[in-house]
Design a protein around this motif. Structure first.
Motif, PDB file in Angstrom:
ATOM      1  N   VAL A 290      91.612  51.433 110.947  1.00  0.00           N
ATOM      2  CA  VAL A 290      90.281  51.240 111.538  1.00  0.00           C
ATOM      3  C   VAL A 290      89.815  49.815 111.260  1.00  0.00           C
ATOM      4  CG1 VAL A 290      87.897  52.030 111.530  1.00  0.00           C
ATOM      5  CG2 VAL A 290      89.745  53.670 111.220  1.00  0.00           C
ATOM      6  N   ARG A 291      89.358  49.147 112.299  1.00  0.00           N
ATOM      7  CA  ARG A 291      88.850  47.783 112.180  1.00  0.00           C
ATOM      8  C   ARG A 291      87.425  47.722 112.732  1.00  0.00           C
ATOM      9  NH1 ARG A 291      92.974  47.916 109.829  1.00  0.00           N
ATOM     10  NH2 ARG A 291      94.710  46.433 109.866  1.00  0.00           N
ATOM     11  N   LEU A 292      86.772  46.598 112.507  1.00  0.00           N
ATOM     12  CA  LEU A 292      85.412  46.449 113.038  1.00  0.00           C
ATOM     13  C   LEU A 292      85.400  46.507 114.559  1.00  0.00           C
ATOM     14  CD1 LEU A 292      83.784  43.707 110.767  1.00  0.00           C
ATOM     15  CD2 LEU A 292      83.311  46.156 110.822  1.00  0.00           C
ATOM     16  N   ALA A 293      86.516  46.146 115.189  1.00  0.00           N
ATOM     17  CA  ALA A 293      86.587  46.233 116.653  1.00  0.00           C
ATOM     18  C   ALA A 293      86.475  47.677 117.117  1.00  0.00           C
ATOM     19  CB  ALA A 293      87.897  45.618 117.147  1.00  0.00           C
ATOM     20  N   ASP A 294      86.792  48.621 116.239  1.00  0.00           N
ATOM     21  CA  ASP A 294      86.683  50.037 116.598  1.00  0.00           C
ATOM     22  C   ASP A 294      85.256  50.551 116.488  1.00  0.00           C
ATOM     23  OD1 ASP A 294      89.484  50.330 116.988  1.00  0.00           O
ATOM     24  OD2 ASP A 294      89.739  50.373 114.808  1.00  0.00           O
ATOM     25  N   VAL A 295      84.373  49.751 115.887  1.00  0.00           N
ATOM     26  CA  VAL A 295      82.956  50.113 115.795  1.00  0.00           C
ATOM     27  C   VAL A 295      82.288  49.654 117.085  1.00  0.00           C
ATOM     28  CG1 VAL A 295      80.808  49.831 114.506  1.00  0.00           C
ATOM     29  CG2 VAL A 295      82.998  49.881 113.285  1.00  0.00           C
ATOM     30  N   GLY A 296      81.831  50.605 117.883  1.00  0.00           N
ATOM     31  CA  GLY A 296      81.230  50.254 119.159  1.00  0.00           C
ATOM     32  C   GLY A 296      79.887  49.553 118.976  1.00  0.00           C
ATOM     33  N   GLY A 297      79.702  48.438 119.729  1.00  0.00           N
ATOM     34  CA  GLY A 297      78.420  47.740 119.675  1.00  0.00           C
ATOM     35  C   GLY A 297      78.110  47.204 118.282  1.00  0.00           C
ATOM     36  N   MET A 298      76.831  47.263 117.920  1.00  0.00           N
ATOM     37  CA  MET A 298      76.343  46.868 116.594  1.00  0.00           C
ATOM     38  C   MET A 298      76.835  45.463 116.224  1.00  0.00           C
ATOM     39  SD  MET A 298      76.889  50.540 114.668  1.00  0.00           S
ATOM     40  CE  MET A 298      75.733  50.234 113.334  1.00  0.00           C
ATOM     41  N   GLN A 299      76.751  44.547 117.159  1.00  0.00           N
ATOM     42  CA  GLN A 299      77.266  43.197 116.943  1.00  0.00           C
ATOM     43  C   GLN A 299      76.531  42.485 115.820  1.00  0.00           C
ATOM     44  OE1 GLN A 299      80.028  42.168 118.525  1.00  0.00           O
ATOM     45  NE2 GLN A 299      79.986  40.449 117.076  1.00  0.00           N
ATOM     46  N   ASP A 300      75.226  42.732 115.683  1.00  0.00           N
ATOM     47  CA  ASP A 300      74.471  42.096 114.599  1.00  0.00           C
ATOM     48  C   ASP A 300      75.026  42.502 113.243  1.00  0.00           C
ATOM     49  OD1 ASP A 300      72.878  40.875 116.428  1.00  0.00           O
ATOM     50  OD2 ASP A 300      71.202  42.302 116.258  1.00  0.00           O
TER      51      ASP A 300
ATOM     52  N   ALA B  27      72.829  50.346 122.617  1.00  0.00           N
ATOM     53  CA  ALA B  27      73.357  50.935 123.854  1.00  0.00           C
ATOM     54  C   ALA B  27      74.890  50.888 123.935  1.00  0.00           C
ATOM     55  CB  ALA B  27      72.729  50.251 125.070  1.00  0.00           C
ATOM     56  N   PRO B  28      75.531  49.726 123.680  1.00  0.00           N
ATOM     57  CA  PRO B  28      77.005  49.729 123.725  1.00  0.00           C
ATOM     58  C   PRO B  28      77.621  50.686 122.699  1.00  0.00           C
ATOM     59  CG  PRO B  28      76.162  47.483 123.799  1.00  0.00           C
ATOM     60  CD  PRO B  28      74.995  48.363 123.484  1.00  0.00           C
ATOM     61  N   ALA B  29      77.003  50.766 121.529  1.00  0.00           N
ATOM     62  CA  ALA B  29      77.521  51.675 120.508  1.00  0.00           C
ATOM     63  C   ALA B  29      77.346  53.128 120.931  1.00  0.00           C
ATOM     64  CB  ALA B  29      76.817  51.424 119.175  1.00  0.00           C
ATOM     65  N   ARG B  30      76.199  53.451 121.528  1.00  0.00           N
ATOM     66  CA  ARG B  30      75.969  54.829 121.980  1.00  0.00           C
ATOM     67  C   ARG B  30      76.969  55.207 123.069  1.00  0.00           C
ATOM     68  NH1 ARG B  30      70.646  53.043 121.799  1.00  0.00           N
ATOM     69  NH2 ARG B  30      70.446  52.994 124.066  1.00  0.00           N
ATOM     70  N   GLU B  31      77.250  54.282 123.958  1.00  0.00           N
ATOM     71  CA  GLU B  31      78.219  54.569 125.012  1.00  0.00           C
ATOM     72  C   GLU B  31      79.605  54.822 124.420  1.00  0.00           C
ATOM     73  OE1 GLU B  31      79.918  52.500 129.136  1.00  0.00           O
ATOM     74  OE2 GLU B  31      77.992  51.859 128.259  1.00  0.00           O
ATOM     75  N   ALA B  32      80.000  54.029 123.411  1.00  0.00           N
ATOM     76  CA  ALA B  32      81.309  54.211 122.781  1.00  0.00           C
ATOM     77  C   ALA B  32      81.384  55.543 122.040  1.00  0.00           C
ATOM     78  CB  ALA B  32      81.586  53.051 121.818  1.00  0.00           C
ATOM     79  N   ILE B  33      80.288  55.911 121.378  1.00  0.00           N
ATOM     80  CA  ILE B  33      80.266  57.185 120.631  1.00  0.00           C
ATOM     81  C   ILE B  33      80.345  58.365 121.591  1.00  0.00           C
ATOM     82  CG2 ILE B  33      78.842  58.652 119.143  1.00  0.00           C
ATOM     83  CD1 ILE B  33      77.757  56.038 117.894  1.00  0.00           C
ATOM     84  N   LEU B  34      79.585  58.297 122.694  1.00  0.00           N
ATOM     85  CA  LEU B  34      79.619  59.381 123.677  1.00  0.00           C
ATOM     86  C   LEU B  34      81.007  59.510 124.314  1.00  0.00           C
ATOM     87  CD1 LEU B  34      76.164  58.707 125.349  1.00  0.00           C
ATOM     88  CD2 LEU B  34      76.796  60.772 124.087  1.00  0.00           C
TER      89      LEU B  34
END
Length: 435
Positions: A151-161, A326-333
């Motif tokens: 698992v890498r940070l690239a696998d974490v959807g969104g949350m760029q900040d 929003a990008p993170a929510r889309e990746a989680i869904l």
């Protein structure tokens, strides 16, 4: 029945009533030996030797029962024909062929052990328990370190900040040892992740371990606390000892408010001592003790964490993990729907209407929508797909689980923000108009 047989029978009853009475058992063995019952005598002497391994009379009786000659210095050899002497038993191998240490005191102990091995069961068949009643050996290897994950940070959807803050404050210095040395940047210290529950703090910690190529050792309050005095401190020490031996390693302290709560509010001395031990482990025995050990911690209640834990050199960097954008929510869904039968699902629209929901809330939305479709299929007897109507209905019914947390955090951010600790939280609340 003869008088002697009656005596032997009486002695057997007495020995059964007092099995640890060595002299009584040896007296019985001697009578059995005189009566020619060598096997029974060997059994009784063997049990006596279990209770008194150094008893000279027991050894002498065992030698007689096994047919070994009496020691040269023994007075009994001066008697021409001892009354109790029995015919010798020919040993399986000549006594002369045995090594010297096997014939201590003129008696072949190895041959005796071979004779009674099947008669006397082993005295100990299990490892003895510790004094605290725990059969766990308690060494540092009892804690399992997960191998470096994928698992890498690239696998974490969104949350760029969040990713940018992690890169600047934690990952960049560790990835560039030469630059770190040039600027005198120390690897000491750790990172505290805080925020509402269900927003992915543990997943982010695993992603950081993956970025560092380090092992991952997750620690919760159940792994540390123990009812026996001193065991909690020992557990804390052994966890860090394991991490040091298997460095590079990320030690993840989950629910830090439970493991390192404010000592001023703790009534139990054992809990205070556990926090003290954690402080000691974070400092390390010397400057290089924790080299390669990266400490991450997570909590929903950072204001309940002991202030000493957040001192520079310990958990001195803090990162707020908020509900997914929003990008993170889309990746989680997408992740929770990928293995389910769906049709005509607009993830962008669904991510928009689920603003404010945590990752756990989004998983519940997908689960509820699947449950609705399943029940309809069971009633009608026709399998149908999960559609937008199911997902939108589930999203509307879910109350954000983060609201209660923000209600508590609002007061802290407004009235207890000493030193700007919660400036990030304050900015988010103002942006969301929650103040």
């Amino acid at each position: 029945m003869s008088e002697e047989s009656a005596l032997v029978r009486s002695l057997r009853g007495a020995v059964a009533a007092a099995p640890e009475d060595v002299p009584l058992r040896l007296h019985l063995a001697e009578l059995l030996l005189e009566a020619g019952h060598h096997d029974a005598a060997i059994t009784e002497v063997a049990v006596a030797l279990q209770h008194a391994p150094g008893d000279e009379k027991a050894r002498e009786l065992m030698g007689r029962a096994m047919g070994a000659p009496a020691p040269a210095s023994a007075p009994v050899q001066q008697t021409p024909a001892p009354v109790q002497q029995t015919p010798p038993v020919t040993p399986a191998a000549p006594v002369q062929e045995k090594p010297a240490d096997a014939r201590r005191g003129g008696f072949d102990w190895q041959a005796a052990e071979g004779e009674i091995r099947d008669v006397v069961p082993p005295r100990f068949v299990e490892s003895p328990l510790r004094a605290d009643g725990n059969d766990d050996p308690g060494d540092a290897d009892a804690w399992e370190v997960d191998a470096p994950g994928t698992v890498r940070l690239a696998d974490v959807g969104g949350m760029q900040d969040v990713k940018d803050r992690l890169e600047a404050a934690f990952l960049a210095p560790m990835r560039n040892p030469e630059l770190r040395k040039l600027y005198g940047k120390s690897l000491r210290g750790g990172l505290l992740l805080y925020g509402p529950p269900g927003c992915g703090k543990t997943f982010i910690a695993r992603a950081v371990a993956g970025e560092l190529g380090a092992g991952f050792l997750s620690v919760s309050v159940n792994d540390v606390l123990d009812m026996w005095i001193g065991n909690s401190e020992r557990n804390m020490h052994e966890i860090f000892a394991t991490a040091r031996r298997q460095a590079p390693c990320v030690v993840f302290l989950d629910e830090l408010d439970a493991l390192g709560g404010k000592r001023s509010r703790t009534q139990h001395s054992g809990m205070r001592n556990t926090v003290n031990q954690l402080l000691t482990e974070l400092d390390g025995i010397d400057a290089q003790a924790n080299e390669g050990v990266f400490v991450l911690a997570a909590t929903n209640l950072p204001w309940d964490v002991d202030l000493a834990l957040r001192r520079p050199g310990r958990l001195d960097r803090t990162l707020l993990v908020l509900p997914p954008d929003a990008p993170a929510r889309e990746a989680i869904l997408r992740y929770h729907l990928k293995d389910r039968p769906i049709e005509n699902v607009d993830l962008a629209k669904l991510a928009k209407v689920t603003d404010g929901l945590s990752g756990a809330d989004l998983a519940h939305v997908c689960e509820s929508a699947a449950e609705t479709a399943l029940l309809d299929s069971a009633r009608t007897g026709t399998v149908r797909m999960i559609g937008m109507k199911d997902l939108l209905g589930a999203a509307k019914a879910v109350v954000p689980s983060t609201e209660a947390w923000f209600s508590s955090a609002r007061n802290v951010a407004m009235f207890a923000n000493e030193g700007g600790t919660y400036d990030d939280l304050l900015a988010y609340l103002k942006k969301r108009r929650k103040l």
